[in-house]
Design an enzyme around this catalytic site. Sequence first.
Site, PDB file in Angstrom:
ATOM      1  CB  SER A 150      -0.932   0.005   1.212  1.00 49.92           C
ATOM      2  OG  SER A 150      -1.836  -1.070   1.154  1.00 49.92           O
ATOM      3  CG  ASP A 207       7.317  -2.529  13.988  1.00 54.38           C
ATOM      4  OD1 ASP A 207       7.577  -1.665  13.138  1.00 54.38           O
ATOM      5  OD2 ASP A 207       6.465  -2.376  14.880  1.00 54.38           O
TER       6      ASP A 207
END
Length: 476
Positions: A197, A264
């Site tokens: 995205s 992460d």
Amino acid sequence: MKVTLPDFRRAGVLVVGDVMLDRYWYGPTSRISPEAPVPVVKVETIEERPGGAANVAMNIASLGANSRLVGLTGIDDAARALSAKLNEVNVRCDFVSVPTHPTITKLRVLSRNQQLIRLDFEEGFSNVDPQPLLERIQQALPQIGALVLSDYAKGALSQVQSMIQLARAAKVPVLIDPKGSDFERYRGATLLTPNLSEFEAVVGHCKDEAELVERGMKLVADFELSALLVTRSEHGMTLLQPGIAPLHLPTLAQEVFDVTGAGDTVIGVLAAALAAGNTLEESCFLANAAAGVVVGKLGTSTVSPIELENAVRGRAETGFGVMTEAQLKTAVAQARQRGEKVVMTNGIFDILHAGHVSYLANARKLGDRLIVAVNSDASTKRLKGETRPVNALENRMIVLGALEAVDWVVPFEEDTPQRLIADILPDLLVKGGDYKPEDIAGSTEVWANGGDVKVLNFEDGLSTTNIIKAIKDGRG
């Protein structure tokens, strides 16, 4: 691609970025407030978890790497809680305290697994002097093998170009988890790791893989990047580098429960692997494997070296499953060299039921590796009678070895595993039921070796004997 896990202990990584504290309040709700048409939550449990750049630092530390975190906080309870949580997992915090701003905190109120409201406490740090951050980076560069810049657009990376230039001048790779559509600010980075995205917000929608590669390579050239890693959820990852064929890595996820924090994990594992000496391609492979593990967990999570090794090489290749005593001794010796805690239990496990599975899962949580010693068919007959076992030894061991909680399965011929336990000498000996620790076979030997012995409870009403009786009575 065949990749060997590096010794993460020799890796040093500095994470700089937007740190935050995630708070969770849990409780039941059974009525509407008389003051307003809103539910009343009786808070019973409070959790605090490091978020943002702090979660990246935790992912690095969970591998055993040297993880250091630099960011901006206030001088408040949230900052103290954040530091305490990170210290518990061996993340070295070097925060810049800003007395005029609160530590960024996100408070979520949940009831019956539903989030009712989220409250954000933040002002952003975009107007804060960046010099203390730059000084900390400069001081750390000689001791690290990679710099991670974790951008959540909260202000810590307002001078990201200066940070990139410091790292490049020191020949330290700089990896960035970007935010927003202005990739110009990341010009000259070693690697960007946008998700699909974020990538398409910059280059536009890509109708197929060929277009993704074409636009990605143009982005690499336009912003003078050394590489670009696009994470693509169920489609895996694509690594793009100038003059090198694209590397497509299919997802290794078996099940997807929660993608929270997966980005992460990707950049954290990637940075730790690079800092430990792996190539970029190898590091991306490891990061992809780690992402496959972490999305199978609920909530923001991290990956251990054991989980990563299992994901990369598979249980069979890492020496799991049914073993001889000689093979088990070798596997245990290797585990101890890695600093792993070995847990051992034993039993017949004739008709495996939910009580067994729960017990073994709880035993596994007490260490890093779980050995299950299983009575042979002859031993079972002596203990339980001629009608037992229902399932032959080979079948019992195959089923046990397929459980995620079980690492190694080994048979024994005697009525008790005392000799076997004395040979293996686990760090922790576990037995289910109402035993006294001193009555457990092998306990004396384990204690003499400096180990421990623990008794776990079985679930009430669940037993092989009851199952067999129910089948005979026509209730199965």
